[in-house]
Design a protein around this motif. Structure first.
Motif, PDB file in Angstrom:
ATOM      1  N   PRO A 120       0.810  -1.230   0.000  1.00  0.00           N
ATOM      2  CA  PRO A 120       0.000   0.000   0.000  1.00  0.00           C
ATOM      3  C   PRO A 120       0.840   1.276   0.000  1.00  0.00           C
ATOM      4  O   PRO A 120       0.465   2.258  -0.638  1.00  0.00           O
ATOM      5  N   SER A 121       1.973   1.267   0.670  1.00  0.00           N
ATOM      6  CA  SER A 121       2.808   2.471   0.674  1.00  0.00           C
ATOM      7  C   SER A 121       3.421   2.717  -0.705  1.00  0.00           C
ATOM      8  O   SER A 121       3.559   3.863  -1.132  1.00  0.00           O
ATOM      9  N   ASP A 122       3.774   1.647  -1.422  1.00  0.00           N
ATOM     10  CA  ASP A 122       4.292   1.808  -2.784  1.00  0.00           C
ATOM     11  C   ASP A 122       3.194   2.291  -3.726  1.00  0.00           C
ATOM     12  O   ASP A 122       3.425   3.151  -4.575  1.00  0.00           O
ATOM     13  N   LEU A 123       2.009   1.734  -3.582  1.00  0.00           N
ATOM     14  CA  LEU A 123       0.895   2.148  -4.429  1.00  0.00           C
ATOM     15  C   LEU A 123       0.507   3.589  -4.165  1.00  0.00           C
ATOM     16  O   LEU A 123       0.092   4.305  -5.068  1.00  0.00           O
ATOM     17  N   ASP A 124       0.639   4.016  -2.922  1.00  0.00           N
ATOM     18  CA  ASP A 124       0.295   5.388  -2.565  1.00  0.00           C
ATOM     19  C   ASP A 124       1.207   6.390  -3.256  1.00  0.00           C
ATOM     20  O   ASP A 124       0.804   7.511  -3.537  1.00  0.00           O
ATOM     21  N   GLY A 125       2.427   5.993  -3.561  1.00  0.00           N
ATOM     22  CA  GLY A 125       3.371   6.897  -4.214  1.00  0.00           C
ATOM     23  C   GLY A 125       3.226   6.961  -5.718  1.00  0.00           C
ATOM     24  O   GLY A 125       3.886   7.750  -6.377  1.00  0.00           O
ATOM     25  N   MET A 126       2.361   6.117  -6.288  1.00  0.00           N
ATOM     26  CA  MET A 126       2.179   6.092  -7.744  1.00  0.00           C
ATOM     27  C   MET A 126       1.092   7.076  -8.162  1.00  0.00           C
ATOM     28  O   MET A 126       0.134   7.303  -7.423  1.00  0.00           O
ATOM     29  N   ASP A 127       1.252   7.635  -9.357  1.00  0.00           N
ATOM     30  CA  ASP A 127       0.205   8.504  -9.874  1.00  0.00           C
ATOM     31  C   ASP A 127      -0.901   7.643 -10.488  1.00  0.00           C
ATOM     32  O   ASP A 127      -0.790   6.424 -10.585  1.00  0.00           O
ATOM     33  N   ASN A 128      -1.996   8.278 -10.893  1.00  0.00           N
ATOM     34  CA  ASN A 128      -3.161   7.541 -11.369  1.00  0.00           C
ATOM     35  C   ASN A 128      -2.882   6.755 -12.645  1.00  0.00           C
ATOM     36  O   ASN A 128      -3.410   5.654 -12.829  1.00  0.00           O
ATOM     37  N   GLU A 129      -2.051   7.281 -13.527  1.00  0.00           N
ATOM     38  CA  GLU A 129      -1.728   6.578 -14.770  1.00  0.00           C
ATOM     39  C   GLU A 129      -0.941   5.304 -14.483  1.00  0.00           C
ATOM     40  O   GLU A 129      -1.185   4.259 -15.069  1.00  0.00           O
ATOM     41  N   ARG A 130      -0.002   5.398 -13.559  1.00  0.00           N
ATOM     42  CA  ARG A 130       0.800   4.229 -13.192  1.00  0.00           C
ATOM     43  C   ARG A 130      -0.065   3.173 -12.510  1.00  0.00           C
ATOM     44  O   ARG A 130       0.106   1.981 -12.738  1.00  0.00           O
ATOM     45  N   LEU A 131      -1.015   3.617 -11.682  1.00  0.00           N
ATOM     46  CA  LEU A 131      -1.930   2.670 -11.048  1.00  0.00           C
ATOM     47  C   LEU A 131      -2.776   1.948 -12.095  1.00  0.00           C
ATOM     48  O   LEU A 131      -3.015   0.742 -11.983  1.00  0.00           O
ATOM     49  N   ALA A 132      -3.206   2.680 -13.118  1.00  0.00           N
ATOM     50  CA  ALA A 132      -3.995   2.056 -14.186  1.00  0.00           C
ATOM     51  C   ALA A 132      -3.160   1.018 -14.930  1.00  0.00           C
ATOM     52  O   ALA A 132      -3.668  -0.055 -15.292  1.00  0.00           O
ATOM     53  N   GLU A 133      -1.878   1.317 -15.146  1.00  0.00           N
ATOM     54  CA  GLU A 133      -0.994   0.355 -15.806  1.00  0.00           C
ATOM     55  C   GLU A 133      -0.808  -0.896 -14.948  1.00  0.00           C
ATOM     56  O   GLU A 133      -0.876  -2.021 -15.457  1.00  0.00           O
ATOM     57  N   GLU A 134      -0.581  -0.714 -13.666  1.00  0.00           N
ATOM     58  CA  GLU A 134      -0.407  -1.849 -12.754  1.00  0.00           C
ATOM     59  C   GLU A 134      -1.679  -2.685 -12.684  1.00  0.00           C
ATOM     60  O   GLU A 134      -1.620  -3.910 -12.629  1.00  0.00           O
ATOM     61  N   LEU A 135      -2.832  -2.011 -12.713  1.00  0.00           N
ATOM     62  CA  LEU A 135      -4.100  -2.725 -12.678  1.00  0.00           C
ATOM     63  C   LEU A 135      -4.291  -3.575 -13.925  1.00  0.00           C
ATOM     64  O   LEU A 135      -4.690  -4.735 -13.844  1.00  0.00           O
ATOM     65  N   SER A 136      -3.966  -3.018 -15.079  1.00  0.00           N
ATOM     66  CA  SER A 136      -4.128  -3.790 -16.319  1.00  0.00           C
ATOM     67  C   SER A 136      -3.151  -4.968 -16.362  1.00  0.00           C
ATOM     68  O   SER A 136      -3.515  -6.058 -16.818  1.00  0.00           O
ATOM     69  N   LYS A 137      -1.919  -4.767 -15.851  1.00  0.00           N
ATOM     70  CA  LYS A 137      -0.966  -5.880 -15.803  1.00  0.00           C
ATOM     71  C   LYS A 137      -1.449  -6.979 -14.863  1.00  0.00           C
ATOM     72  O   LYS A 137      -1.342  -8.166 -15.176  1.00  0.00           O
ATOM     73  N   ALA A 138      -1.994  -6.580 -13.713  1.00  0.00           N
ATOM     74  CA  ALA A 138      -2.475  -7.565 -12.745  1.00  0.00           C
ATOM     75  C   ALA A 138      -3.675  -8.331 -13.296  1.00  0.00           C
ATOM     76  O   ALA A 138      -3.790  -9.544 -13.101  1.00  0.00           O
ATOM     77  N   LYS A 139      -4.567  -7.643 -13.989  1.00  0.00           N
ATOM     78  CA  LYS A 139      -5.726  -8.321 -14.573  1.00  0.00           C
ATOM     79  C   LYS A 139      -5.302  -9.296 -15.669  1.00  0.00           C
ATOM     80  O   LYS A 139      -5.868 -10.387 -15.782  1.00  0.00           O
ATOM     81  N   ALA A 140      -4.313  -8.915 -16.460  1.00  0.00           N
ATOM     82  CA  ALA A 140      -3.813  -9.820 -17.497  1.00  0.00           C
ATOM     83  C   ALA A 140      -3.155 -11.043 -16.862  1.00  0.00           C
ATOM     84  O   ALA A 140      -3.348 -12.176 -17.320  1.00  0.00           O
ATOM     85  N   GLU A 141      -2.409 -10.832 -15.785  1.00  0.00           N
ATOM     86  CA  GLU A 141      -1.780 -11.956 -15.097  1.00  0.00           C
ATOM     87  C   GLU A 141      -2.833 -12.882 -14.489  1.00  0.00           C
ATOM     88  O   GLU A 141      -2.716 -14.105 -14.553  1.00  0.00           O
ATOM     89  N   LEU A 142      -3.892 -12.297 -13.916  1.00  0.00           N
ATOM     90  CA  LEU A 142      -4.956 -13.111 -13.340  1.00  0.00           C
ATOM     91  C   LEU A 142      -5.637 -13.945 -14.414  1.00  0.00           C
ATOM     92  O   LEU A 142      -5.937 -15.121 -14.200  1.00  0.00           O
ATOM     93  N   PHE A 143      -5.866 -13.359 -15.581  1.00  0.00           N
ATOM     94  CA  PHE A 143      -6.460 -14.106 -16.687  1.00  0.00           C
ATOM     95  C   PHE A 143      -5.579 -15.288 -17.069  1.00  0.00           C
ATOM     96  O   PHE A 143      -6.066 -16.414 -17.234  1.00  0.00           O
ATOM     97  N   ASN A 144      -4.282 -15.044 -17.196  1.00  0.00           N
ATOM     98  CA  ASN A 144      -3.353 -16.117 -17.561  1.00  0.00           C
ATOM     99  C   ASN A 144      -3.289 -17.203 -16.490  1.00  0.00           C
ATOM    100  O   ASN A 144      -3.221 -18.396 -16.807  1.00  0.00           O
ATOM    101  N   LEU A 145      -3.332 -16.797 -15.222  1.00  0.00           N
ATOM    102  CA  LEU A 145      -3.314 -17.773 -14.132  1.00  0.00           C
ATOM    103  C   LEU A 145      -4.585 -18.610 -14.127  1.00  0.00           C
ATOM    104  O   LEU A 145      -4.539 -19.821 -13.905  1.00  0.00           O
ATOM    105  N   ARG A 146      -5.717 -17.981 -14.371  1.00  0.00           N
ATOM    106  CA  ARG A 146      -6.972 -18.734 -14.424  1.00  0.00           C
ATOM    107  C   ARG A 146      -6.981 -19.701 -15.598  1.00  0.00           C
ATOM    108  O   ARG A 146      -7.480 -20.819 -15.489  1.00  0.00           O
TER     109      ARG A 146
END
Length: 81
Positions: free
Chosen positions: A10-36
């Motif tokens: 959470p402290s690392d995420l707090d330091g990210m701007d909104n664009e970077r958070l959106a990028e991390e979210l899309s990467k995490a969703k893609a990884e979740l899809f691949n894992l499923r």
């Protein structure tokens, strides 16, 4: 012991701007899809990673929503020197 990725605390995420958070979210969703997909085909070796990625996604959504509500503030573009 916290579950999730080590670089998405959470402290690392707090330091990210909104664009970077959106990028991390899309990467995490893609990884979740691949894992499923790997889980459905029986090729998944690390089942704990599913839970970790789901929690990462929830953490990102929480930070974004708190910023929308004004509970947290986005980092300023100019850091104090």
């Amino acid at each position: 012991m916290a579950i999730g990725s080590k670089d998405l605390t959470p402290s690392d995420l707090d330091g990210m701007d909104n664009e970077r958070l959106a990028e991390e979210l899309s990467k995490a969703k893609a990884e979740l899809f691949n894992l499923r997909f790997a889980s459905a085909t029986g090729q998944l070796e690390d089942h704990g990673r599913l839970k970790a990625v789901r929690r990462d996604i929830a953490r990102i959504h929480t930070i974004v929503r708190e910023r929308e509500l004004g509970i947290r503030t986005a980092p300023s573009s100019q850091e104090s020197k």
